[in-house]
Design a protein around this motif. Structure first.
Motif, PDB file in Angstrom:
ATOM      1  N   ILE A  12     -13.786  20.952 -16.333  1.00 31.53           N
ATOM      2  CA  ILE A  12     -14.873  20.009 -16.616  1.00 31.53           C
ATOM      3  C   ILE A  12     -15.079  19.871 -18.123  1.00 31.53           C
ATOM      4  O   ILE A  12     -15.214  18.767 -18.652  1.00 31.53           O
ATOM      5  CB  ILE A  12     -16.173  20.445 -15.908  1.00 31.53           C
ATOM      6  CG1 ILE A  12     -15.999  20.301 -14.394  1.00 31.53           C
ATOM      7  CG2 ILE A  12     -17.365  19.629 -16.401  1.00 31.53           C
ATOM      8  CD1 ILE A  12     -17.035  21.031 -13.574  1.00 31.53           C
ATOM      9  N   LYS A  13     -15.079  20.977 -18.828  1.00 37.03           N
ATOM     10  CA  LYS A  13     -15.253  20.944 -20.288  1.00 37.03           C
ATOM     11  C   LYS A  13     -14.108  20.176 -20.943  1.00 37.03           C
ATOM     12  O   LYS A  13     -14.316  19.471 -21.929  1.00 37.03           O
ATOM     13  CB  LYS A  13     -15.326  22.358 -20.849  1.00 37.03           C
ATOM     14  CG  LYS A  13     -16.598  23.086 -20.480  1.00 37.03           C
ATOM     15  CD  LYS A  13     -16.531  24.520 -20.997  1.00 37.03           C
ATOM     16  CE  LYS A  13     -17.508  25.395 -20.272  1.00 37.03           C
ATOM     17  NZ  LYS A  13     -17.360  26.811 -20.620  1.00 37.03           N
ATOM     18  N   GLN A  14     -12.902  20.310 -20.410  1.00 35.92           N
ATOM     19  CA  GLN A  14     -11.740  19.628 -20.988  1.00 35.92           C
ATOM     20  C   GLN A  14     -11.797  18.119 -20.794  1.00 35.92           C
ATOM     21  O   GLN A  14     -11.411  17.363 -21.677  1.00 35.92           O
ATOM     22  CB  GLN A  14     -10.448  20.169 -20.373  1.00 35.92           C
ATOM     23  CG  GLN A  14     -10.099  21.560 -20.808  1.00 35.92           C
ATOM     24  CD  GLN A  14      -8.892  22.104 -20.054  1.00 35.92           C
ATOM     25  OE1 GLN A  14      -8.491  21.586 -19.016  1.00 35.92           O
ATOM     26  NE2 GLN A  14      -8.303  23.163 -20.591  1.00 35.92           N
ATOM     27  N   ILE A  15     -12.276  17.659 -19.639  1.00 42.57           N
ATOM     28  CA  ILE A  15     -12.224  16.224 -19.346  1.00 42.57           C
ATOM     29  C   ILE A  15     -13.525  15.485 -19.630  1.00 42.57           C
ATOM     30  O   ILE A  15     -13.533  14.253 -19.654  1.00 42.57           O
ATOM     31  CB  ILE A  15     -11.801  15.966 -17.887  1.00 42.57           C
ATOM     32  CG1 ILE A  15     -12.881  16.442 -16.914  1.00 42.57           C
ATOM     33  CG2 ILE A  15     -10.445  16.577 -17.599  1.00 42.57           C
ATOM     34  CD1 ILE A  15     -12.680  15.949 -15.505  1.00 42.57           C
ATOM     35  N   ALA A  16     -14.627  16.193 -19.855  1.00 44.77           N
ATOM     36  CA  ALA A  16     -15.947  15.557 -19.963  1.00 44.77           C
ATOM     37  C   ALA A  16     -15.998  14.472 -21.025  1.00 44.77           C
ATOM     38  O   ALA A  16     -16.608  13.417 -20.814  1.00 44.77           O
ATOM     39  CB  ALA A  16     -17.023  16.602 -20.209  1.00 44.77           C
ATOM     40  N   SER A  17     -15.381  14.696 -22.163  1.00 39.10           N
ATOM     41  CA  SER A  17     -15.448  13.698 -23.236  1.00 39.10           C
ATOM     42  C   SER A  17     -14.526  12.509 -22.980  1.00 39.10           C
ATOM     43  O   SER A  17     -14.674  11.463 -23.602  1.00 39.10           O
ATOM     44  CB  SER A  17     -15.112  14.341 -24.577  1.00 39.10           C
ATOM     45  OG  SER A  17     -13.786  14.830 -24.577  1.00 39.10           O
ATOM     46  N   LEU A  18     -13.603  12.636 -22.054  1.00 36.03           N
ATOM     47  CA  LEU A  18     -12.634  11.581 -21.779  1.00 36.03           C
ATOM     48  C   LEU A  18     -12.964  10.773 -20.527  1.00 36.03           C
ATOM     49  O   LEU A  18     -12.561   9.621 -20.405  1.00 36.03           O
ATOM     50  CB  LEU A  18     -11.234  12.194 -21.623  1.00 36.03           C
ATOM     51  CG  LEU A  18     -10.745  13.049 -22.794  1.00 36.03           C
ATOM     52  CD1 LEU A  18      -9.457  13.761 -22.414  1.00 36.03           C
ATOM     53  CD2 LEU A  18     -10.566  12.199 -24.034  1.00 36.03           C
ATOM     54  N   ALA A  19     -13.666  11.376 -19.596  1.00 33.94           N
ATOM     55  CA  ALA A  19     -13.922  10.750 -18.291  1.00 33.94           C
ATOM     56  C   ALA A  19     -15.199   9.922 -18.316  1.00 33.94           C
ATOM     57  O   ALA A  19     -16.159  10.246 -19.018  1.00 33.94           O
ATOM     58  CB  ALA A  19     -14.027  11.834 -17.219  1.00 33.94           C
ATOM     59  N   GLY A  20     -15.211   8.867 -17.516  1.00 32.41           N
ATOM     60  CA  GLY A  20     -16.427   8.087 -17.318  1.00 32.41           C
ATOM     61  C   GLY A  20     -17.349   8.796 -16.343  1.00 32.41           C
ATOM     62  O   GLY A  20     -16.968   9.792 -15.711  1.00 32.41           O
ATOM     63  N   ASP A  21     -18.557   8.281 -16.200  1.00 27.95           N
ATOM     64  CA  ASP A  21     -19.541   8.919 -15.320  1.00 27.95           C
ATOM     65  C   ASP A  21     -19.066   8.990 -13.870  1.00 27.95           C
ATOM     66  O   ASP A  21     -19.276   9.995 -13.199  1.00 27.95           O
ATOM     67  CB  ASP A  21     -20.885   8.193 -15.395  1.00 27.95           C
ATOM     68  CG  ASP A  21     -21.634   8.474 -16.694  1.00 27.95           C
ATOM     69  OD1 ASP A  21     -21.109   9.240 -17.540  1.00 27.95           O
ATOM     70  OD2 ASP A  21     -22.728   7.918 -16.855  1.00 27.95           O
ATOM     71  N   GLU A  22     -18.439   7.920 -13.383  1.00 24.47           N
ATOM     72  CA  GLU A  22     -17.960   7.933 -12.002  1.00 24.47           C
ATOM     73  C   GLU A  22     -16.873   8.987 -11.811  1.00 24.47           C
ATOM     74  O   GLU A  22     -16.809   9.641 -10.773  1.00 24.47           O
ATOM     75  CB  GLU A  22     -17.446   6.556 -11.588  1.00 24.47           C
ATOM     76  CG  GLU A  22     -18.561   5.539 -11.374  1.00 24.47           C
ATOM     77  CD  GLU A  22     -19.597   5.993 -10.354  1.00 24.47           C
ATOM     78  OE1 GLU A  22     -19.210   6.458  -9.255  1.00 24.47           O
ATOM     79  OE2 GLU A  22     -20.795   5.894 -10.659  1.00 24.47           O
TER      80      GLU A  22
END
Length: 161
Positions: free
Chosen positions: A132-142
């Motif tokens: 989650i920490k790795q993808i949080a800045s790259l992923a959209g809310d959905e």
């Protein structure tokens, strides 16, 4: 006598896998305490108090769940909560090995405390706080909502930037 169990972890941040274990555990016992601890092997994104607050947000629909912060040995915390049961969630065979080692250590520390393992539902078996920490800045809310409770997404966004 009420049945009380304690689910301990760092929950940094709480994931849908954690929430799944909390929901399922809460159906098995009268009271479930979620113990937010500090993992010395991990760099925390959220403070312990922030993690407590986020778990309370995510579990507000569960009336028999209480969230507390703790430090030190999990078995001591379980005793302080008036319980003799630790709940642990496992996602994979790798988790089982680490949890087995911890369970044996806990038995040495307090042989009257039992550990109960709940397998993560298959859709959460790959979800970890590290991912989650790795993808949080790259992923959209959905996309993030596939990994964390929606209610914590704004808090995660504020922390990640």
């Amino acid at each position: 006598m009420s049945r009380r169990a304690v689910y301990t972890g760092s929950f940094d941040p709480i994931s849908l896998g954690h929430l799944n274990v909390i929901e399922r555990s809460s159906r098995l016992v009268d009271d479930l305490v979620v113990g937010v601890g500090h993992n010395i092997d991990k760099q925390s994104l959220f403070t312990a108090q922030e993690r407590v607050d986020l778990i309370k947000l995510a579990t507000q629909h569960l009336p028999n769940v209480e969230v507390k912060m703790f430090s030190g040995l999990a078995v001591r915390f379980v005793r302080e909560c008036g319980s003799r049961v630790i709940v642990r969630g496992v996602r994979s065979l790798g988790d089982i090995e680490a949890e087995f080692t911890m369970t044996l250590a806990n038995r040495q520390l307090d042989p009257d405390i039992e550990t109960v393992f709940l397998m993560a539902d298959d859709q959460y078996s790959h979800v970890s706080s590290s991912l989650i920490k790795q993808i949080a800045s790259l992923a959209g809310d959905e996309e993030l909502a596939r990994f964390v409770p929606r209610v914590i997404i704004p808090h995660l966004r504020a922390k990640i930037g």
